[in-house]
Design a protein around this motif. Structure first.
Motif, PDB file in Angstrom:
ATOM      1  N   THR A  45       0.839  -1.197   0.000  1.00 13.48           N
ATOM      2  CA  THR A  45       0.000   0.000   0.000  1.00 13.48           C
ATOM      3  C   THR A  45       0.875   1.248   0.000  1.00 13.48           C
ATOM      4  O   THR A  45       1.984   1.248   0.538  1.00 13.48           O
ATOM      5  CB  THR A  45      -0.926   0.050   1.229  1.00 13.48           C
ATOM      6  OG1 THR A  45      -0.136   0.073   2.420  1.00 13.48           O
ATOM      7  CG2 THR A  45      -1.851  -1.150   1.262  1.00 13.48           C
ATOM      8  N   GLN A  46       0.343   2.305  -0.603  1.00 13.49           N
ATOM      9  CA  GLN A  46       1.019   3.588  -0.585  1.00 13.49           C
ATOM     10  C   GLN A  46      -0.006   4.696  -0.768  1.00 13.49           C
ATOM     11  O   GLN A  46      -1.064   4.493  -1.364  1.00 13.49           O
ATOM     12  CB  GLN A  46       2.096   3.676  -1.663  1.00 13.49           C
ATOM     13  CG  GLN A  46       1.594   3.492  -3.081  1.00 13.49           C
ATOM     14  CD  GLN A  46       2.732   3.366  -4.073  1.00 13.49           C
ATOM     15  OE1 GLN A  46       3.426   2.356  -4.108  1.00 13.49           O
ATOM     16  NE2 GLN A  46       2.936   4.399  -4.878  1.00 13.49           N
ATOM     17  N   ASP A  51      -9.773   4.594  -1.742  1.00 16.07           N
ATOM     18  CA  ASP A  51      -9.050   3.348  -2.000  1.00 16.07           C
ATOM     19  C   ASP A  51      -9.147   2.889  -3.455  1.00 16.07           C
ATOM     20  O   ASP A  51     -10.228   2.902  -4.055  1.00 16.07           O
ATOM     21  CB  ASP A  51      -9.594   2.247  -1.093  1.00 16.07           C
ATOM     22  CG  ASP A  51      -9.243   2.488   0.368  1.00 16.07           C
ATOM     23  OD1 ASP A  51      -8.079   2.255   0.736  1.00 16.07           O
ATOM     24  OD2 ASP A  51     -10.137   2.923   1.127  1.00 16.07           O
ATOM     25  N   ILE A  53      -7.639  -0.505  -5.729  1.00 15.93           N
ATOM     26  CA  ILE A  53      -6.949  -1.798  -5.718  1.00 15.93           C
ATOM     27  C   ILE A  53      -6.519  -2.127  -7.134  1.00 15.93           C
ATOM     28  O   ILE A  53      -7.330  -2.132  -8.060  1.00 15.93           O
ATOM     29  CB  ILE A  53      -7.865  -2.902  -5.150  1.00 15.93           C
ATOM     30  CG1 ILE A  53      -8.216  -2.597  -3.690  1.00 15.93           C
ATOM     31  CG2 ILE A  53      -7.202  -4.273  -5.267  1.00 15.93           C
ATOM     32  CD1 ILE A  53      -9.192  -3.583  -3.069  1.00 15.93           C
ATOM     33  N   GLN A  73      -0.927   8.336  -5.606  1.00 21.56           N
ATOM     34  CA  GLN A  73      -0.748   8.237  -4.161  1.00 21.56           C
ATOM     35  C   GLN A  73      -0.994   9.550  -3.407  1.00 21.56           C
ATOM     36  O   GLN A  73      -1.235   9.538  -2.200  1.00 21.56           O
ATOM     37  CB  GLN A  73       0.650   7.724  -3.841  1.00 21.56           C
ATOM     38  CG  GLN A  73       1.775   8.652  -4.250  1.00 21.56           C
ATOM     39  CD  GLN A  73       3.141   8.075  -3.919  1.00 21.56           C
ATOM     40  OE1 GLN A  73       3.239   7.005  -3.332  1.00 21.56           O
ATOM     41  NE2 GLN A  73       4.189   8.778  -4.298  1.00 21.56           N
ATOM     42  N   ARG A  77      -5.382   5.997  -1.539  1.00 24.17           N
ATOM     43  CA  ARG A  77      -4.629   4.907  -0.919  1.00 24.17           C
ATOM     44  C   ARG A  77      -4.653   3.757  -1.918  1.00 24.17           C
ATOM     45  O   ARG A  77      -5.706   3.218  -2.244  1.00 24.17           O
ATOM     46  CB  ARG A  77      -5.246   4.488   0.409  1.00 24.17           C
ATOM     47  CG  ARG A  77      -4.453   3.375   1.106  1.00 24.17           C
ATOM     48  CD  ARG A  77      -4.898   3.137   2.526  1.00 24.17           C
ATOM     49  NE  ARG A  77      -6.295   2.720   2.612  1.00 24.17           N
ATOM     50  CZ  ARG A  77      -6.794   2.022   3.631  1.00 24.17           C
ATOM     51  NH1 ARG A  77      -6.012   1.671   4.642  1.00 24.17           N
ATOM     52  NH2 ARG A  77      -8.069   1.706   3.652  1.00 24.17           N
ATOM     53  N   HIS A  79      -3.633   0.050  -3.215  1.00 24.80           N
ATOM     54  CA  HIS A  79      -3.324  -1.310  -2.793  1.00 24.80           C
ATOM     55  C   HIS A  79      -2.873  -2.077  -4.038  1.00 24.80           C
ATOM     56  O   HIS A  79      -3.665  -2.308  -4.954  1.00 24.80           O
ATOM     57  CB  HIS A  79      -4.549  -1.988  -2.191  1.00 24.80           C
ATOM     58  CG  HIS A  79      -5.248  -1.174  -1.136  1.00 24.80           C
ATOM     59  ND1 HIS A  79      -5.152  -1.450   0.214  1.00 24.80           N
ATOM     60  CD2 HIS A  79      -6.052  -0.080  -1.238  1.00 24.80           C
ATOM     61  CE1 HIS A  79      -5.874  -0.580   0.890  1.00 24.80           C
ATOM     62  NE2 HIS A  79      -6.431   0.269   0.033  1.00 24.80           N
ATOM     63  N   GLN A 114      -9.715  -5.244   6.065  1.00 31.51           N
ATOM     64  CA  GLN A 114      -9.075  -3.924   6.095  1.00 31.51           C
ATOM     65  C   GLN A 114     -10.094  -2.795   6.170  1.00 31.51           C
ATOM     66  O   GLN A 114      -9.715  -1.622   6.150  1.00 31.51           O
ATOM     67  CB  GLN A 114      -8.193  -3.744   4.856  1.00 31.51           C
ATOM     68  CG  GLN A 114      -7.065  -4.756   4.737  1.00 31.51           C
ATOM     69  CD  GLN A 114      -6.081  -4.664   5.884  1.00 31.51           C
ATOM     70  OE1 GLN A 114      -5.641  -3.569   6.244  1.00 31.51           O
ATOM     71  NE2 GLN A 114      -5.718  -5.794   6.459  1.00 31.51           N
TER      72      GLN A 114
END
Length: 303
Positions: A45-46, A51, A53, A73, A77, A79, A114
């Motif tokens: 993750t960064q 979010d 993915i 980033q 967030r 993933h 999460q």
């Protein structure tokens, strides 16, 4: 006869490998051991924010997403997944032959454990198939889906009249052919295939290296599962909007309109689907046309 044809027919559509580039400034995570499929993938993750993915494809490293993730980033967030048996993530020795379906469950478990709410899912190639299956089986977990250069039924790239019933014979032959290759044959085929998958010559050696770092049996099993999975009848179960990004180049040898029609017909049963074609690119769109691809992702995330 079939194995000779498979080399010619798979061409640019044979979904192999990715660039092996380390993800900078990333935090490595493991799936919680409490989840039964925690060994099926690793996650980095960064950044912070909403979010996203990212799922790479067959025999691919998470490194195909490096440039995209760096751009995201500051506001997201991110993933970044890598599947067990591909690139640098160790294979699972006691796997029962299934690759795609268990990973879908693992991602769903990751989202829940999460506490990720309505993430955007972006999947390339086989990762696009995983993204679609996640939307089908867990429609309430995803916010929106982007599928990059993948169809809901891979066999259509080889035979437009293919059905899930007649795909099994082809899939078995392909799996056996992959496993039967000598190390020298496997290297030679990787080099030949990657020339059709990445138009940018500078990335090809790294693509080959990533494929050769992957577990052969995991590749073969994933190809079999990909070739025998037809998600078209289930696309209507997906609640999230879907963005299809696909490549086109004159070197494919078919008119652009034919490629457009193939994608639109394949996804015709989806409720909310949009299409973006990126020209002058082969299968690895994010590497051949990074600026145009990043722009497409930005539009997708800001809708």
């Amino acid at each position: 006869m079939y194995t000779k044809n498979i080399r010619a027919k798979l061409g640019w559509a044979f979904l192999l490998m990715s660039v092996l580039i380390p993800t900078s400034k990333a935090q490595s995570l493991s799936i919680s051991p409490e989840h039964p499929n925690f060994q099926l993938m690793s996650v980095q993750t960064q950044g912070s924010g909403t979010d996203v993915i990212l799922i790479p494809g067959l025999a691919s490293s998470r490194g195909i997403w490096t440039n995209l993730a760096l751009g995201l980033q500051s506001s997201h967030r991110v993933h970044i997944l890598e599947l067990a048996g591909f690139a640098s993530t160790p294979a699972i020795s006691n796997r029962d032959g299934k690759v795609i379906a268990p990973v879908v469950d693992a991602i769903a478990g990751y989202i829940r454990t999460q506490h990720i709410k309505a993430p955007a899912i972006i999947g390339h190639s086989l990762g696009g198939e995983i993204a679609l299956m996640l939307g089908v089986q867990h429609p309430d977990l995803v916010g929106r889906l982007m599928v990059v250069d993948a169809l809901p039924f891979y066999m259509l790239m080889i035979d437009p009249a293919a059905t899930s019933e007649n795909a099994a014979q082809h899939a078995i032959a392909t799996r056996e052919w992959i496993l039967a290759q000598s190390p020298e044959q496997f290297v030679a085929y990787q080099k030949t295939s990657i020339a059709r998958l990445a138009k940018t010559e500078a990335v090809r050696s790294a693509l080959v290296a990533a494929g050769l770092s992957s577990d052969r049996k995991t590749i073969a099993d994933a190809v079999y599962e990909l070739m025998t999975t037809d998600l078209r009848p289930e696309l209507a179960r997906i609640k999230a909007p879907i963005e299809i990004v696909y490549a086109y180049d004159a070197l494919f040898g078919v008119p652009a309109a034919r490629v457009d029609a193939m994608y639109r017909q394949s996804y015709s049963s989806a409720h909310d689907v949009h299409f973006t074609r990126i020209d002058d690119s082969f299968h690895f769109v994010m590497l051949d046309q990074p600026e145009r691809f990043s722009s497409a992702v930005a539009s997708f995330l800001n809708q």
